[in-house]
Design a protein around this motif. Structure first.
Motif, mmCIF file in Angstrom:
data_model
loop_
_atom_site.group_PDB
_atom_site.id
_atom_site.type_symbol
_atom_site.label_atom_id
_atom_site.label_comp_id
_atom_site.label_asym_id
_atom_site.label_seq_id
_atom_site.Cartn_x
_atom_site.Cartn_y
_atom_site.Cartn_z
ATOM 1 N N THR A 96 -60.719 24.056 42.736
ATOM 2 C CA THR A 96 -60.754 23.028 43.842
ATOM 3 C C THR A 96 -59.737 23.017 45.010
ATOM 4 O OG1 THR A 96 -60.541 20.441 44.591
ATOM 5 C CG2 THR A 96 -58.952 21.383 42.786
ATOM 6 N N TYR A 97 -60.298 22.653 46.248
ATOM 7 C CA TYR A 97 -59.250 22.573 47.409
ATOM 8 C C TYR A 97 -58.440 21.549 47.725
ATOM 9 C CZ TYR A 97 -63.048 19.239 48.933
ATOM 10 O OH TYR A 97 -63.681 18.037 49.134
ATOM 11 N N GLU A 98 -58.691 20.573 46.729
ATOM 12 C CA GLU A 98 -57.972 19.145 46.658
ATOM 13 C C GLU A 98 -56.959 19.111 45.384
ATOM 14 O OE1 GLU A 98 -59.381 14.590 47.423
ATOM 15 O OE2 GLU A 98 -60.594 15.954 46.387
ATOM 16 N N LEU A 99 -55.640 19.811 45.771
ATOM 17 C CA LEU A 99 -54.690 19.593 44.525
ATOM 18 C C LEU A 99 -54.336 18.384 44.237
ATOM 19 C CD1 LEU A 99 -52.567 22.906 45.595
ATOM 20 C CD2 LEU A 99 -54.590 22.701 43.800
ATOM 21 N N ALA A 100 -54.669 17.352 45.099
ATOM 22 C CA ALA A 100 -54.400 15.847 44.571
ATOM 23 C C ALA A 100 -55.527 15.063 44.155
ATOM 24 C CB ALA A 100 -53.508 15.039 45.802
ATOM 25 N N GLY A 101 -56.592 15.993 43.643
ATOM 26 C CA GLY A 101 -57.926 15.402 43.382
ATOM 27 C C GLY A 101 -57.632 14.593 42.031
ATOM 28 N N PRO A 102 -58.749 13.931 41.623
ATOM 29 C CA PRO A 102 -59.066 13.142 40.584
ATOM 30 C C PRO A 102 -58.585 13.710 39.488
ATOM 31 C CG PRO A 102 -60.886 12.829 41.802
ATOM 32 C CD PRO A 102 -60.190 13.969 42.412
ATOM 33 N N GLY A 103 -57.570 13.147 38.280
ATOM 34 C CA GLY A 103 -57.507 13.861 37.032
ATOM 35 C C GLY A 103 -56.651 14.969 37.214
ATOM 36 N N LEU A 104 -56.066 15.296 38.371
ATOM 37 C CA LEU A 104 -54.993 16.373 38.288
ATOM 38 C C LEU A 104 -53.617 15.753 38.428
ATOM 39 C CD1 LEU A 104 -56.463 18.735 41.199
ATOM 40 C CD2 LEU A 104 -56.421 19.027 38.452
ATOM 41 N N PRO A 105 -52.708 16.659 37.642
ATOM 42 C CA PRO A 105 -51.329 16.035 37.800
ATOM 43 C C PRO A 105 -50.621 16.355 38.963
ATOM 44 C CG PRO A 105 -51.410 18.276 36.740
ATOM 45 C CD PRO A 105 -52.772 17.833 37.018
ATOM 46 N N ARG A 106 -49.605 15.799 39.192
ATOM 47 C CA ARG A 106 -48.881 16.046 40.613
ATOM 48 C C ARG A 106 -48.330 17.390 40.622
ATOM 49 N NH1 ARG A 106 -46.060 12.081 43.613
ATOM 50 N NH2 ARG A 106 -44.349 13.356 43.663
ATOM 51 N N LEU A 107 -48.492 18.205 41.601
ATOM 52 C CA LEU A 107 -48.325 19.696 41.802
ATOM 53 C C LEU A 107 -47.277 19.878 42.720
ATOM 54 C CD1 LEU A 107 -51.787 21.020 41.413
ATOM 55 C CD2 LEU A 107 -50.116 20.935 39.659
ATOM 56 N N GLN A 108 -46.521 20.838 42.372
ATOM 57 C CA GLN A 108 -45.163 20.941 42.989
ATOM 58 C C GLN A 108 -45.216 22.432 43.581
ATOM 59 O OE1 GLN A 108 -41.219 21.288 40.886
ATOM 60 N NE2 GLN A 108 -40.839 19.484 42.172
ATOM 61 N N LEU A 109 -44.885 22.751 44.867
ATOM 62 C CA LEU A 109 -44.860 23.944 45.374
ATOM 63 C C LEU A 109 -43.165 24.257 45.428
ATOM 64 C CD1 LEU A 109 -45.751 26.301 46.930
ATOM 65 C CD2 LEU A 109 -45.783 25.297 48.912
ATOM 66 N N VAL A 110 -42.759 25.316 44.966
ATOM 67 C CA VAL A 110 -41.524 25.901 45.024
ATOM 68 C C VAL A 110 -41.580 27.003 45.851
ATOM 69 C CG1 VAL A 110 -39.303 26.558 43.646
ATOM 70 C CG2 VAL A 110 -41.038 24.767 42.922
ATOM 71 N N SER A 111 -40.682 26.955 46.857
ATOM 72 C CA SER A 111 -40.582 28.087 47.828
ATOM 73 C C SER A 111 -39.276 28.664 47.954
ATOM 74 C CB SER A 111 -41.144 27.678 49.109
ATOM 75 O OG SER A 111 -41.105 28.933 50.279
ATOM 76 N N SER A 112 -39.054 29.939 47.948
ATOM 77 C CA SER A 112 -37.657 30.472 48.327
ATOM 78 C C SER A 112 -37.062 30.289 49.561
ATOM 79 C CB SER A 112 -37.632 31.961 48.188
ATOM 80 O OG SER A 112 -38.459 32.690 49.120
ATOM 81 N N ALA A 113 -37.824 29.598 50.534
ATOM 82 C CA ALA A 113 -37.551 29.482 52.120
ATOM 83 C C ALA A 113 -38.199 28.162 52.289
ATOM 84 C CB ALA A 113 -37.560 30.430 52.761
ATOM 85 N N GLU A 114 -37.740 27.563 53.320
ATOM 86 C CA GLU A 114 -38.300 26.248 53.928
ATOM 87 C C GLU A 114 -39.564 26.603 54.497
ATOM 88 O OE1 GLU A 114 -34.412 23.228 54.359
ATOM 89 O OE2 GLU A 114 -35.171 24.152 56.257
ATOM 90 N N PRO A 115 -40.730 26.029 54.699
ATOM 91 C CA PRO A 115 -42.002 26.437 55.056
ATOM 92 C C PRO A 115 -41.752 26.324 56.757
ATOM 93 C CG PRO A 115 -41.980 23.796 54.649
ATOM 94 C CD PRO A 115 -40.678 24.700 54.264
ATOM 95 N N CYS A 116 -42.601 27.413 57.127
ATOM 96 C CA CYS A 116 -42.704 27.485 58.692
ATOM 97 C C CYS A 116 -43.752 26.613 59.219
ATOM 98 C CB CYS A 116 -43.273 29.153 59.167
ATOM 99 S SG CYS A 116 -44.969 29.380 58.428
#
Ligand SMILES: [Zn+2]
Length: 195
Positions: A96-116
């Motif tokens: 799915t292109y929609e990571l906050a879509g129905p039925g999905l858990p809260r997803l967390q992105l962990v990045s070694s640096a702050e995003p550009c």
């Protein structure tokens, strides 16, 4: 010149041998960040890209979902930042292109640096609900990379969209990878180089 009609991104082969099993859980944000930093460090050591790593987790359980490393030079794609790779592979994994879509858990992105600025935008489009960052913008700029025209209140902008932001997680370890890359003479590239 021929008309190019597709492109693809693939993680380096070494990543398959160090990636956690799909069901493995990383309880604390420090544990999750250390995995993203390990990806960044190995990307430098294996000379497969820039000093950046990322991973997507189930925020609540800590279950690992996907990995990303910087693949810009290897793929000849300026979009191939670690965050974009990790988000894209999470979307492929969940189909799915929609990571906050129905039925999905809260997803967390962990990045070694702050995003550009590009990855900041990608986070808002992706449905990621939580962002954990290691090195700060200024740490990335200190070794010569550009972060783009991000507004100073970018964390507030994410928070206003319901995306939690956690900064400075294992920051010194993340900075250590940036400095190792610079010391090793790793290429520093920017869209404005030469202008
Ligand atoms: Zn980026």
């Amino acid at each position: 010149m021929r008309l190019v009609q597709s492109f693809s991104l693939s993680l380096p082969e070494w990543l398959g041998s160090v990636a956690p099993k799909a069901e493995e859980a990383f309880r604390s944000t420090d544990e999750r960040m250390r995995l993203a930093i390990q990806f960044a460090r190995l990307n430098v050591q294996n000379r497969t890209g820039g000093p950046f790593g990322a991973a997507v987790f189930n925020e609540e359980t800590g279950t690992f979902l996907s990995a990303g490393v910087n693949l810009v030079i290897r793929s000849e794609l300026s979009i191939a930042h670690a965050e974009i790779v990790a988000i894209s592979l999470a979307q492929r994994a969940l189909e799915t292109y929609e990571l906050a879509g129905p039925g999905l858990p809260r997803l967390q992105l962990v990045s070694s640096a702050e995003p550009c600025v590009m990855c900041f935008g990608a986070v808002t489009w992706s449905g990621i609900r939580s962002l954990v960052c290691g090195a700060r913008d200024e740490d990335v700029r200190a070794i010569g990379f550009d972060e783009g025209a991000k507004t100073p209140d970018w964390t507030d902008a994410l928070a206003s969209r319901g995306i939690s932001v956690y900064r400075d997680v294992c920051r010194s370890e993340a900075v250590g990878v940036l400095q190792a890359y610079q010391s090793a003479g790793g290429p520093i590239y920017n869209g404005t180089r030469g202008s």
